[in-house]
Design a protein around this motif. Structure first.
Motif, mmCIF file in Angstrom:
data_model
loop_
_atom_site.group_PDB
_atom_site.id
_atom_site.type_symbol
_atom_site.label_atom_id
_atom_site.label_comp_id
_atom_site.label_asym_id
_atom_site.label_seq_id
_atom_site.Cartn_x
_atom_site.Cartn_y
_atom_site.Cartn_z
ATOM 1 N N ILE A 191 26.942 33.128 35.059
ATOM 2 C CA ILE A 191 27.459 34.109 34.518
ATOM 3 C C ILE A 191 28.768 34.270 34.513
ATOM 4 N N THR A 192 29.641 35.113 33.990
ATOM 5 C CA THR A 192 31.171 35.436 34.157
ATOM 6 C C THR A 192 31.619 36.701 33.732
ATOM 7 N N LEU A 193 31.427 36.901 34.509
ATOM 8 C CA LEU A 193 32.235 38.709 33.723
ATOM 9 C C LEU A 193 34.360 38.855 33.688
ATOM 10 N N THR A 194 34.085 38.831 32.586
ATOM 11 C CA THR A 194 35.437 39.030 31.738
ATOM 12 C C THR A 194 35.951 40.197 31.413
ATOM 13 N N LEU A 195 38.353 40.391 31.214
ATOM 14 C CA LEU A 195 38.508 41.703 30.588
ATOM 15 C C LEU A 195 38.474 41.374 29.879
ATOM 16 N N ASP A 196 39.973 41.496 29.269
ATOM 17 C CA ASP A 196 39.981 41.387 27.572
ATOM 18 C C ASP A 196 41.000 39.629 27.509
ATOM 19 N N ASN A 197 41.297 39.588 28.188
ATOM 20 C CA ASN A 197 41.773 38.220 29.067
ATOM 21 C C ASN A 197 40.895 36.797 27.914
ATOM 22 N N LEU A 198 39.587 37.744 27.721
ATOM 23 C CA LEU A 198 38.561 37.283 26.893
ATOM 24 C C LEU A 198 39.168 36.959 25.502
ATOM 25 N N PHE A 199 40.106 37.921 24.423
ATOM 26 C CA PHE A 199 40.547 37.841 23.225
ATOM 27 C C PHE A 199 41.425 37.582 23.075
ATOM 28 N N ALA A 255 31.953 48.957 31.499
ATOM 29 C CA ALA A 255 32.736 49.414 32.025
ATOM 30 C C ALA A 255 33.147 49.442 31.344
ATOM 31 N N LEU A 256 34.287 50.532 31.065
ATOM 32 C CA LEU A 256 35.463 50.113 30.310
ATOM 33 C C LEU A 256 36.291 50.803 31.537
ATOM 34 N N ASP A 257 37.745 50.058 30.893
ATOM 35 C CA ASP A 257 39.532 50.486 32.143
ATOM 36 C C ASP A 257 40.104 51.069 31.869
ATOM 37 N N TRP A 258 40.581 52.428 32.133
ATOM 38 C CA TRP A 258 41.844 52.974 31.835
ATOM 39 C C TRP A 258 42.962 52.591 32.069
ATOM 40 N N PHE A 259 43.626 52.496 31.335
ATOM 41 C CA PHE A 259 45.586 52.439 31.770
ATOM 42 C C PHE A 259 46.057 53.304 32.277
ATOM 43 N N VAL A 260 46.940 53.753 33.070
ATOM 44 C CA VAL A 260 47.940 54.812 33.305
ATOM 45 C C VAL A 260 48.976 54.554 33.425
ATOM 46 N N LEU A 261 50.008 55.849 32.470
ATOM 47 C CA LEU A 261 51.562 55.278 32.941
ATOM 48 C C LEU A 261 51.519 55.728 34.182
ATOM 49 N N TRP A 262 52.376 54.337 35.065
ATOM 50 C CA TRP A 262 52.615 55.334 36.530
ATOM 51 C C TRP A 262 54.737 55.240 37.016
ATOM 52 N N ALA A 303 38.036 55.069 39.515
ATOM 53 C CA ALA A 303 37.823 55.515 38.008
ATOM 54 C C ALA A 303 37.541 54.558 36.725
ATOM 55 N N LEU A 304 36.729 54.444 36.374
ATOM 56 C CA LEU A 304 36.244 53.409 35.662
ATOM 57 C C LEU A 304 35.078 53.763 34.800
ATOM 58 N N LYS A 305 35.700 53.350 33.630
ATOM 59 C CA LYS A 305 34.559 54.625 32.624
ATOM 60 C C LYS A 305 33.584 53.763 31.878
ATOM 61 N N MET A 320 40.032 48.747 28.355
ATOM 62 C CA MET A 320 40.079 47.200 28.470
ATOM 63 C C MET A 320 38.199 47.314 29.018
ATOM 64 N N LEU A 321 37.796 45.851 28.455
ATOM 65 C CA LEU A 321 36.657 45.172 28.413
ATOM 66 C C LEU A 321 36.017 45.052 29.920
ATOM 67 N N ARG A 322 35.148 45.329 30.925
ATOM 68 C CA ARG A 322 34.501 44.271 32.147
ATOM 69 C C ARG A 322 33.445 44.312 31.241
#
Lengths: 504, 327, 158
Positions: free
Chosen positions: B100-108, B130-137, B294-296, B260-262
């Motif tokens: 089984i694999t758990l990927t992020l957007d690096n899949l694309f 889940a989906l991951d948000w991005f925040v400008l810090w 804070a994951l969606k 981002m995909l998880r």
């Protein structure tokens, strides 16, 4: 002082009978997984995570941390006995530990290693206890240019590791860098040196190379030299252990230097492996008897061990204060922390002080109990060498194969290991030094990324390595140490000249 | 090492397996639930300590605690080639239900940027966790209180401000380029190896801003070291404290969204009826984990999942092309 | 020794050229705002190795012209024991691809102990069966690290 009070509470937590029992159990498991190549602290922790759900969080983390400390102790045993480093940071211990064992001084080598380990761990724990917040701030000062400077400082220790032939030293070092470069280019994101092969994408694993070059290479060398098919006679016993311990205070300079290097590198940015090499390199450069290094001198065991374990302990600091794991084992523990509903990171100290101080208390107790425990195992471990060589040898090859495979669960790694075994033997015979090659392999990737990141930051200007205070100072030190042999040679010549007229 | 050309045995086995599979379909047992008979290799196509790795290492004890699988999941990191090594490994394990694999957007992004012969359609999509948000810090000591102020400053001095991000031609750089194009800016993009490094580099003021995921920066935010300026999404994060961060549109007037995909994938040719993850996402620990980091919460499985992936892939490709990141 | 030195240098030379070729593909020259071109770093490495190996070759040549005495690469009579160790080790790895590490290692241990070590059959059997079995329990069962089992994997999982 607040820290003392907190520590006392922490110690009280760690010393409750139940937690003490948990701690000893963890140390046992840890030492065991540390001894076997291919198994590390991460495996030991992973296997016991389910058990921890039935324990209160503080006991649970004491158990997991004890496995980590135990594994640190265990890693050195195979380096000394068979020239097979159980963990990357035990590689430098092989340089002198194994020659000692070969001379029948396995007991002395192990005792030296464990005591040095204990000292390094204790210095780091002191810092962790009393200066964690200050050190965390210090950590933050290290960006890519500073990281690169530290790498340069480590590389200046190369000078001490070189072989007889300068050209061959350079070639071996560059080959290490080339192996480290296989994979992806961090700045452009493009694959390089993979030639379209999936196997090469993962690059060369340091530990696989080391098992082949050192462990297997040594097996080939030993049979070629025509060693008789019987075991080495080992002097052992409780008296040997105490006699060895009595000799250690002589190396106080190496102890202090190693502990400082270890604490610094463990926190940021290198980790235990570069720390051990750096400490070994400097110990040799500053020693009165550098020619003894590599032939089985006690100081050559002291230096890497002190640094590696000071680094191993201080690596917990970034996890507690900044929330990122310094090692795979720490990553597994981090998963556990979140399972208990704790949020790792800068707030852990404030939100869950009893937990953090329980952990710190356990480091004190675990190292004190751990050193007594492993020292009492010394005669047992050393007696393994008495086994007939014709049983020991194929068993070593088998264990090497397991170790190489388990790093990444890749069959190709076992083949690499055999290949590296032959390379190791050929290089040793042809005077290509292996030590700078493995150091380049382990640091090449880190050094290159840091250099390229810095240049991106400065828009291509190499001045960035000198106009930032820490980077400038460390780079200057690196240059100084790089030319240290020249400096001492010059000094000796001047002294001779000064004395010459008197004699004449 | 030429290992690709295995003897035809494997193809034979595959043929037989397929024949059995088809027969099974007729018999109506193709949808048989996933029943591992040995320990399962849980491949993380990223290094230790990153977002995917931490999630996988959290799932392992979760599965153990709730007995979600008869066999344990063993986390294995295969991070080579920005994850390509891991993807190729899973692709090669055709028909093996123990991977089984758990990927992020690096899949694309990884195949697009490196040209590795891989596409997510080579795998069996199991579910989106889940989906991951991005925040400008920005650093809390910097003078910028809003995204607009910050962007104005960047605009005044092009190629001075450093944006830290994970990897090259990955999601962080995609978002950076999106911002540059939308607002007419020029950042210096500094690639790091993992999200933790990125956050620490901002705290240490080696970079000026990041687009870290919430989980990577939350600790530093709580400790008062970082300041969030905007969420790169169309809606605010519906969690206490987080809901005070404005969206990109509220902060700057420009509508911008990227999550981002998880996701969970398995090798090709296996049943995707794995209820382990659905059950896992219903546990209280999982819900707390999502809230803490804070994951969606966006569990998605079945036929909607590949449909969503298709859209996401098209979007990513489009953004990467616009940013000049496709090889 | 000299011949081995030359062969080794030639292999290193080949590696160096391979690296240079890859560097050329990535682009070597130029220094942009992101620092040097991606190929420059490995170009420098490749160049160093290439030049280094040529120097080593030159040294070998000079030494043989001078007619310095040469030591054999492998000590007389040393070759046989090395082959005795290395060939079975390679065979074990090859066998692992088919029957898995445990069986391959068991056979390897048995062969080596019996023919080289001349141990009693009882010792041979004990070690070559017990060691893989114990390892199986430690790695596959307790620590859940599945070691390679080759083509007969499913028969062995119980």
């Amino acid at each position: 002082m607040e820290a003392v009070y907190n520590l006392l509470i922490g110690l009280q937590t760690a010393l409750s009978p139940f937690n003490l029992a948990v701690l000893v159990a963890g140390l046992f498991v840890g030492t065991f997984v540390g001894v076997l190549p291919g198994l590390g602290g991460a495996n030991g922790v992973a296997i016991l995570i389910p058990v921890t759900f039935r324990l209160p969080p503080t006991s649970a983390v004491i158990l997991l941390a004890a496995i980590y400390w135990g594994a640190l102790f265990g890693g050195v045993i195979t380096s000394v006995l068979f020239n097979i480093p159980g963990e990357p940071w035990s590689v430098a211990t092989c340089f002198d530990g194994y020659p000692m064992a070969k001379k029948g001084k396995a007991c002395e080598a192990l005792t030296t290693a464990f005591c040095s380990h204990f000292f390094g761990a204790m210095v780091a724990t002191l810092i962790l206890t009393f200066a964690a917040p200050i050190v965390a701030e210090f950590t933050l000062m290290f960006g890519p240019p500073e990281t690169f400077a530290v790498m340069m400082l480590t590389f200046s220790a190369f000078v001490a590791l070189g072989g007889k032939s300068a050209v061959k030293t350079v070639v071996a070092t560059l080959l290490g860098f080339i192996m480290a470069a296989v994979g992806i280019d961090i700045v452009t994101g493009r694959l390089r040196l993979t030639f379209g092969s999936t196997e090469l994408m993962g690059g060369f694993s340091f530990i696989v190379a080391v098992i082949g070059l050192f462990g297997l290479g040594e097996v080939f060398m030993t049979v070629e030299e025509g060693l008789k098919l019987e075991g080495v006679s080992v002097r052992m016993g409780v008296r040997t252990i105490f006699q060895t311990m009595a000799q250690l205070p002589r190396f106080w300079r190496t102890y202090i230097r190693g502990a400082l290097i270890g604490c610094w590198m463990g926190i940021k940015p290198g980790g235990a492996t570069p720390a051990s090499f750096m400490s070994y390199g400097f110990a040799k450069q500053f020693a009165r008897n550098p020619e003894e290094f590599g032939k089985g001198t006690m100081e050559g065991v002291v230096a890497p061990e002190v640094a590696a374990h000071a680094a191993g302990v201080s690596a917990t600091l970034p996890m507690i204060t900044l929330g990122f794991p310094g090692s795979p084992t720490m990553a597994v523990i981090l998963g556990g922390l979140m399972m208990w509903g704790l949020q790792p990171g800068p707030m852990l100290f404030k939100e869950n002080p009893e937990f953090v101080w329980g952990l710190i208390g356990s480091i004190w107790v675990a190292n004190a109990i751990g050193v007594v425990m492993v020292l009492s195992f010394v005669p047992f471990f050393a007696s393994i060498l008495r086994a007939p060589f014709s049983i020991l040898m194929p068993s070593i090859v088998f264990v090497c194969a397991i170790g190489a495979y388990a790093v990444n669960n890749r069959m190709i790694d076992i083949w690499y290991m055999i290949l590296f075994g032959f390379v190791g033997m050929a290089f040793k015979k042809l005077d290509y030094p292996i030590a700078p090659m493995v150091l380049a392999l382990v640091l090449g990737d880190m050094a290159e990324s840091a250099m390229r990141q810095s240049l991106v930051m400065s828009q291509g200007s190499p001045l960035i390595f000198f106009n930032r205070p820490i980077a400038g100072i460390v780079n200057g030190l690196a240059v100084l140490f790089f030319f240290w042999p020249l400096v001492t040679a010059l000094r000796d010549r001047i002294r001779k000249k000064l004395r010459a007229p008197v004699k004449a | 090492m030429k290992k690709q050309q295995r003897p035809n045995l494997r193809q034979w086995v595959l043929l037989i397996a397929m024949a059995v599979g088809v027969t099974g379909l007729w018999g109506g047992i193709a949808a048989a639930a996933w029943q591992p008979t040995k320990s399962v290799e849980f491949v993380v196509p990223a290094g230790t300590g990153g977002g995917a790795d931490i999630m996988a290492r959290f799932i392992f004890p979760l599965v153990e605690k709730h007995k979600l699988s008869p066999q344990p999941l063993i986390v294995v990191n295969r991070s080579g080639g920005a994850g390509a090594e891991g993807f190729m490994h899973v692709k090669e394990k055709k028909g093996d239900p123990h991977v089984i694999t758990l990927t992020l957007d690096n899949l694309f992004t990884t195949p697009l940027a490196t040209g590795v012969p891989f596409n997510w359609k080579d795998l069996t999509p199991v579910g989106r966790l889940a989906l991951d948000w991005f925040v400008l810090w920005v650093n809390a000591e910097s003078p910028y209180k809003t995204a607009k102020e910050y962007f104005d400053a960047v605009k005044r001095e092009p190629s001075k401000f450093k944006m830290g991000g994970t990897g090259t031609a990955q999601e962080d750089q995609i978002i950076t380029i999106q911002m540059e194009q939308a607002f007419g800016l020029k950042f210096i993009y500094v690639p790091f190896k993992g999200g933790g490094d990125v956050a620490v580099s901002l705290v240490g003021k080696h970079t000026d801003s990041t687009v870290n995921n919430p989980s990577e920066a939350v600790g530093h935010w709580k400790a008062g070291r970082l300041r969030p300026l905007a969420v790169v999404d169309r809606e605010r994060i519906p969690l206490p404290e987080w809901n005070k961060i404005p969206t990109m549109k509220e902060a700057t007037g420009f509508d911008m969204g990227y999550t981002m995909l998880r996701g969970i994938f398995m090798p090709p040719g296996v049943s995707k009826e794995v209820d382990l993850f659905r059950k896992g996402t219903e546990t209280p620990e999982w819900k707390k984990y999502l809230a803490d980091n804070a994951l969606k919460p966006a569990f998605l499985a079945g036929s909607d999942y590949p449909k969503w992936l298709e859209e996401k892939e098209a979007l990513t490709k489009d953004l990467m092309k616009k940013g000049g990141l496709v090889k | 020794m000299r011949k081995a030195d030359a062969i080794c240098a030639l292999i290193v030379l080949a590696i160096g050229i391979l690296v240079l070729y890859e560097a050329a593909r990535l682009g070597i020259f130029g220094w942009s705002t992101s620092g040097p071109e991606p190929g420059m770093y490995i170009f420098l490495l490749g160049m160093g190795v290439t030049v280094g190996s040529l120097v080593v070759l030159g040294q070998v040549f000079v030494r043989s012209r001078k007619g310095e005495p040469d030591k054999p690469f492998i000590r007389l009579g040393g070759l046989k024991p090395v082959l005795y160790v290395s060939v079975p080790a390679a065979a074990m790895v090859l066998l692992t691809e088919f029957v898995g590490l445990y069986i391959a290692a068991g056979l390897y241990l048995a062969v080596y102990m019996r023919w080289i070590g001349k141990h009693k059959w009882i010792t041979v059997a004990a070690v070559s069966i017990l060691l893989p079995l114990v390892s199986y329990f430690i790695f596959d069962r307790i620590f859940l690290i599945p070691l390679p089992k080759g083509r007969f994997e499913d028969l062995l999982t119980f």
